[in-house]
Design a protein around this motif. Structure first.
Motif, PDB file in Angstrom:
ATOM      1  N   TYR A  97       0.197   2.650   1.371  1.00  0.00           N
ATOM      2  CA  TYR A  97      -0.781   2.510   0.296  1.00  0.00           C
ATOM      3  C   TYR A  97      -0.129   2.073  -1.012  1.00  0.00           C
ATOM      4  CZ  TYR A  97      -2.676   5.215   4.068  1.00  0.00           C
ATOM      5  OH  TYR A  97      -3.002   5.640   5.331  1.00  0.00           O
ATOM      6  N   LYS A 100       0.653  -1.590  -0.410  1.00  0.00           N
ATOM      7  CA  LYS A 100      -0.595  -2.359  -0.434  1.00  0.00           C
ATOM      8  C   LYS A 100      -1.020  -2.634  -1.869  1.00  0.00           C
ATOM      9  CE  LYS A 100      -5.431  -2.158   1.053  1.00  0.00           C
ATOM     10  NZ  LYS A 100      -6.415  -1.477   1.914  1.00  0.00           N
ATOM     11  N   VAL A 104       1.197  -6.095  -1.984  1.00  0.00           N
ATOM     12  CA  VAL A 104       0.256  -7.016  -1.341  1.00  0.00           C
ATOM     13  C   VAL A 104      -0.793  -7.500  -2.332  1.00  0.00           C
ATOM     14  CG1 VAL A 104      -1.464  -7.273   0.484  1.00  0.00           C
ATOM     15  CG2 VAL A 104       0.635  -5.997   0.927  1.00  0.00           C
ATOM     16  N   GLU A 139       2.627  -2.824  10.550  1.00  0.00           N
ATOM     17  CA  GLU A 139       2.297  -2.485   9.165  1.00  0.00           C
ATOM     18  C   GLU A 139       3.229  -1.403   8.637  1.00  0.00           C
ATOM     19  OE1 GLU A 139      -1.797  -1.715   8.390  1.00  0.00           O
ATOM     20  OE2 GLU A 139      -2.382  -3.783   8.829  1.00  0.00           O
ATOM     21  N   THR A 171      -3.387 -11.579   4.864  1.00  0.00           N
ATOM     22  CA  THR A 171      -4.524 -11.062   4.099  1.00  0.00           C
ATOM     23  C   THR A 171      -5.640 -12.088   3.939  1.00  0.00           C
ATOM     24  OG1 THR A 171      -2.986  -9.666   2.849  1.00  0.00           O
ATOM     25  CG2 THR A 171      -5.184  -9.974   1.912  1.00  0.00           C
ATOM     26  N   LEU A 185      -3.230  -2.429   5.800  1.00  0.00           N
ATOM     27  CA  LEU A 185      -2.294  -2.923   4.789  1.00  0.00           C
ATOM     28  C   LEU A 185      -2.715  -4.266   4.211  1.00  0.00           C
ATOM     29  CD1 LEU A 185       0.376  -2.608   3.265  1.00  0.00           C
ATOM     30  CD2 LEU A 185       1.552  -3.592   5.253  1.00  0.00           C
ATOM     31  N   ASP A 238      -6.302   5.420   3.361  1.00  0.00           N
ATOM     32  CA  ASP A 238      -6.451   4.119   2.705  1.00  0.00           C
ATOM     33  C   ASP A 238      -7.597   4.180   1.704  1.00  0.00           C
ATOM     34  OD1 ASP A 238      -6.058   1.257   2.325  1.00  0.00           O
ATOM     35  OD2 ASP A 238      -7.912   0.992   3.482  1.00  0.00           O
TER      36      ASP A 238
END
Length: 879
Positions: A97, A100, A104, A139, A171, A185, A238
């Motif tokens: 998390y 992410k 990300v 992930e 993504t 993720l 998440d």
């Protein structure tokens, strides 16, 4: 089940008595003082004067005490290792998390378009990353590596650049999204378009344009096992980390509602739905924060402060919290998934049910009522054991009152060692439950127990009904609770007779009333049925079970009339029931034919029955062949394709999909239904049922409506269409259940469509039509001696609509009941043995069974109250 050894000198039975809970509470307070004196002082001060707490201080107190409570409970039940192992699972997922959010979302996809991402060679980039990782790219391995590399970004610049390219592809590119669709993720929040919440496509059937999901969105369903198990721990965390924990800024609209800054009134959604937030005002942001930190027991304790019956809420039940989430222009936080996962994580621990049940009776985080109050000597009759009824019963017991509950459904008894009650209502010792698995049943084999009202007979297998058994045990095991099934209030028991027995208050929680009848020609023909009647027949008779013999018959095509959530449930269940029904018919036909010969089996059938039987047999054989072929080819059976080729199930609604209550209130249920193959036809109002030569429904004629560009409203076009329909199920809503006002006008009056409400002084009032009224008005009758009748759930204009609104009404309304009870004068003389009398009067017993002829059996039932209330023309159902 096994022996339970508790710490602090407590026995299991102490957890179910007020003196034992007081000793437990004292032990916790001492534990907190030993670990954090300042926090102990804050909690004690809060209990001393709860009203002095600001919202922010209250939230901080809950969040700070929760981990200490988790440690204490782990030690109390001797499961410290298991609790630490669960916390470790949370810690292991934490990099997902943070990576992410920080890598990300803020770095990898920033400024990258989907077209640019699609141009990246994801396969080659992935192989290069695997070489750097020295193992498979998952992930977890990706997040762990990024977490490590970001600690020295300069030294790992090339690796981070490569990882950013892969993250952008995973993504944003369609191929990357498909590869990682089951993960968390590489997903970013999407902008919400209220008018396109369900990705439908159009298809023309019988000259009618219908909406459906594309085939690649379909989800296979087979029978009546649980259709949605919910998210796992990874998914729940998440969402918990996606939450911005805005209670710190007082912006936790998920709990308190989204309000206009100037007026303070609740805002409305694009479709005019009031965004009042959680009907129970759960402390959602605080729960999410504590869960994200790894304290599942602590998070559940926060939930239980406002929602002790959390097993009846959560995933696939209500999403009012999501609708009011602070994220209004992008995907909201999936709060129900977090709540349900939190509950499941605690239940999965050894003694998990006992921990959850304990938190409903003793909860140190509840500064206003950490343990049940002293007994008041008052007894309340709760009528109806649906969500409003069992929630109200719980709160009244915790307020010190005794509760007797009655329900019209027959409530199947549980084993006495489990429930603590024998067949005659006597209290017996019960055993602690170590493993929850000992309670669980497969939903397609589960016997309908009758407890839970609409949660039992109305909600489908999208929700795990094993949770109903948990709720039942939480209240049935308490010595201050008794319940009786098969009792109709207004018949077997009346207002007059209930008060004469010695009850101090009557609380009506009897649920919704009769369904709305749609006026259409031949509306009572065979093949036409009310949706609520269909759902109850399907679930209460066990029609979907292989071994059952029920007379519930569905023929394709099916048309469901309506646009609410009942219509959605009816559509999915009728489509799922048809294969079960025809395959069951085929199996029995083959068995009988093998024993007696086909001609002998078919001898008694008339022409219509032969035609229906031949259709059922042909369809069942086609389904059987498809399953066999799918098994040979190693794929899922294309059951929905076959069902649709025979007509399938279509929902016909008079307005647009985006106007339908199911869409405006809970569009996810629409999407889930369409995943199972349901079609939706807009702008159609039923006018007439067309009949076949046997007087059975064959088609449905509907008038077309379209949107008037000038007004935006639906208007009739004058055109008519006809849809083939062998089964027509009407889901046009329900009327308030006010039959008691006609049966007992002396005690009960009407105010329009609802009961007349009164304030606590006996002045007539009109309740607000909102789930969080400024003033809670739940009284509907006051007697001269001070006793009163109250009403809740779908009976009440403020709390009608869904399960959690009904529960929220009980939470808001029980203090009114307690205040009315506190005003009653002391009783004169010895109290009547009410329970003993009720056991004699309300528990039916088989007195005698007599075989009169080879085909006639006489059953004599001893049921004094029912016998006295009998009127000529009434029928009793033997279940």
């Amino acid at each position: 089940m096994t022996d339970l050894v508790l710490k602090h000198g407590l026995g299991y039975e102490d957890l179910w008595t007020r003196p034992g809970l007081a000793r437990l509470d004292a032990a916790f307070i001492a534990h907190l003082a030993a670990g954090d004196v300042a926090l102990h002082d804050r909690l004690v001060a809060a209990r001393r004067d709860p009203g002095a707490l600001t919202n922010e201080a209250h939230s901080d107190l809950l969040v700070d005490v929760a981990p200490h409570l988790e440690d204490f409970i782990g030690d109390l039940f001797g499961i410290d290792d298991e609790v630490r192992a669960l916390q470790a699972r949370h810690d292991a997922l934490a990099p997902l998390y943070s990576v992410k959010r920080l890598f990300v979302q803020r770095r990898a996809v920033k400024g990258v378009t989907p077209e640019q991402a699609a141009a990246i060679d994801g396969a080659e980039t992935g192989r290069s990353l695997e070489a750097l990782l020295g193992g498979p790219l998952t992930e977890a391995s990706f997040a762990a590596a990024i977490d490590r590399w970001m600690k020295d970004e300069k030294a790992n610049e090339a690796a981070l650049s490569l990882a950013a390219r892969y993250a952008a592809w995973a993504t944003l590119a369609p191929a990357g999204q498909e590869k990682h669709r089951k993960g968390v993720l590489f997903k970013v929040p999407h902008r919400v378009d209220p008018h396109h919440l369900v990705p439908v496509e159009t298809v023309v059937e019988h000259g009618v344009t219908m909406l459906r999901l594309p085939p690649d969105h379909r989800r296979a369903r087979d029978g009546f096992a649980l259709t949605d198990a919910g998210t796992d721990l990874t998914g729940a965390l998440d969402q918990a980390n996606y939450c911005i924990w805005c209670h710190n800024q007082g912006k936790d609209s998920c709990s308190h509602g989204l309000k206009d800054r100037k007026t303070g009134a609740f805002q409305a959604s694009t479709f005019g739905v009031t965004l009042a937030g959680c009907p129970l005002e759960e402390k959602i942001s605080e729960m999410n924060l504590v869960k994200a930190r790894g304290n599942s027991i602590g998070a559940l304790a926060i939930v239980a402060v406002d929602n002790p019956m959390a097993a009846a809420t959560g995933h696939r039940i209500c999403n009012d919290c999501m609708k009011a989430c602070i994220y209004q222009k992008q995907d909201p936080v999936d709060i129900p998934q977090i709540e349900t996962r939190t509950l499941k994580d605690v239940l999965a621990l050894p003694w998990g049910f006992e921990i959850y049940a304990l938190l409903t009776r003793w909860n140190p985080l509840d500064v206003r009522r950490p343990l049940p109050k002293e007994p008041t000597g008052r007894t309340v009759l709760v009528v109806g054991l649906g969500p409003a009824g069992f929630t109200l019963a719980h709160h009244l017991m915790n307020d010190g009152h005794r509760v007797v509950a009655v329900d019209g459904l027959k409530i199947e008894p549980l084993p006495p060692a489990l429930s603590g009650v024998d067949a005659r209502g006597a209290r017996v010792p019960f055993l602690p439950i170590r493993e929850l698995a000992t309670l669980y049943e497969q939903l397609d084999d589960r016997v309908m127990a009758g407890f839970g009202g609409v949660a039992e007979y109305g909600i489908t297998v999208r929700w795990d009904k094993n949770f109903l058994k948990l709720v039942r045990l939480i209240i049935e095991r308490r010595r201050d609770f008794s319940m009786f099934g098969g009792v109709r209030f207004g018949g077997t028991l009346t207002v007059e007779s209930a008060f004469a027995l010695g009850f101090d208050h009557i609380a009506l929680c009897a649920g919704a009333g009769r369904p709305t009848i749609v006026p259409m020609k031949n509306g009572l023909a065979r093949g036409v049925r009310q949706a609520s009647d269909f759902l109850m027949a399907l679930q209460l008779t066990g029609a979907a079970k292989t071994e059952s013999i029920a007379n519930l018959t569905v023929s394709l095509p099916v048309v469901v009339i309506g646009g609410g959530l009942t219509a959605i449930d009816t559509a999915t269940e009728s489509l799922a029931y048809y294969p079960v029904q025809v395959e069951k018919f085929l199996t029995r036909y083959e068995t009988l034919a093998a024993e007696r010969g086909e001609e002998s089996v078919r001898t008694g059938w008339n022409e219509e029955e032969r035609a229906s039987a031949d259709e059922f047999l042909a369809h069942a054989r086609a389904l059987r062949a498809e399953r066999a072929e799918a098994a040979r080819e190693g794929r899922a059976p294309r059951t929905v394709d076959l069902l649709n080729s025979w007509g399938g199930v279509t929902i016909a609604y008079r307005r647009r999909l985006i106007d339908a209550p199911s869409y405006t209130l809970n569009h996810e249920e629409v999407a889930k239904a369409m995943e199972e193959g349901i079609r939706f036809a807009e702008g159609l109002s039923p006018e007439a049922v067309e009949l076949d030569q046997w007087g059975h429904a064959a088609a449905l004629t509907l008038s077309e409506h379209s949107v008037d560009p000038a007004t935006g409203k639906m208007v009739q076009t004058g055109e008519r269409v006809t849809l083939p329909a062998r089964t027509i199920l009407v889901a046009a809503g329900t009327q308030p259940n006010t039959v008691l006002a006609r049966e007992d006008p002396v005690h009960v009056a009407l105010d329009g469509r609802y009961f007349q409400a009164y304030d606590e002084a006996g002045v007539p009032v009109r309740p607000e039509r909102v789930a969080k009224p400024e003033a809670v008005r739940v009284l509907m009758s006051l007697l001269p001696d001070g006793r009163a009748i109250s009403f809740f759930g779908d009976l009440h204009p403020s709390f009608t609509g869904n399960v959690v609104k009904a529960m929220g009404g009980a939470k808001q309304g029980y203090p009114v009941v307690s205040r009315m009870l506190a005003k009653l004068p002391p009783r004169a003389g010895e109290p009547v043995d009410l329970l003993a009398k009720l056991d004699r009067e309300l528990r039916p017993e088989v007195a005698e069974i007599v075989r009169l002829t080879p085909t006639i059996v006489e059953v004599v039932i001893r049921a004094p109250a029912a016998a006295r209330a009998f009127r000529p023309g009434q029928f009793y159902r033997l279940q």
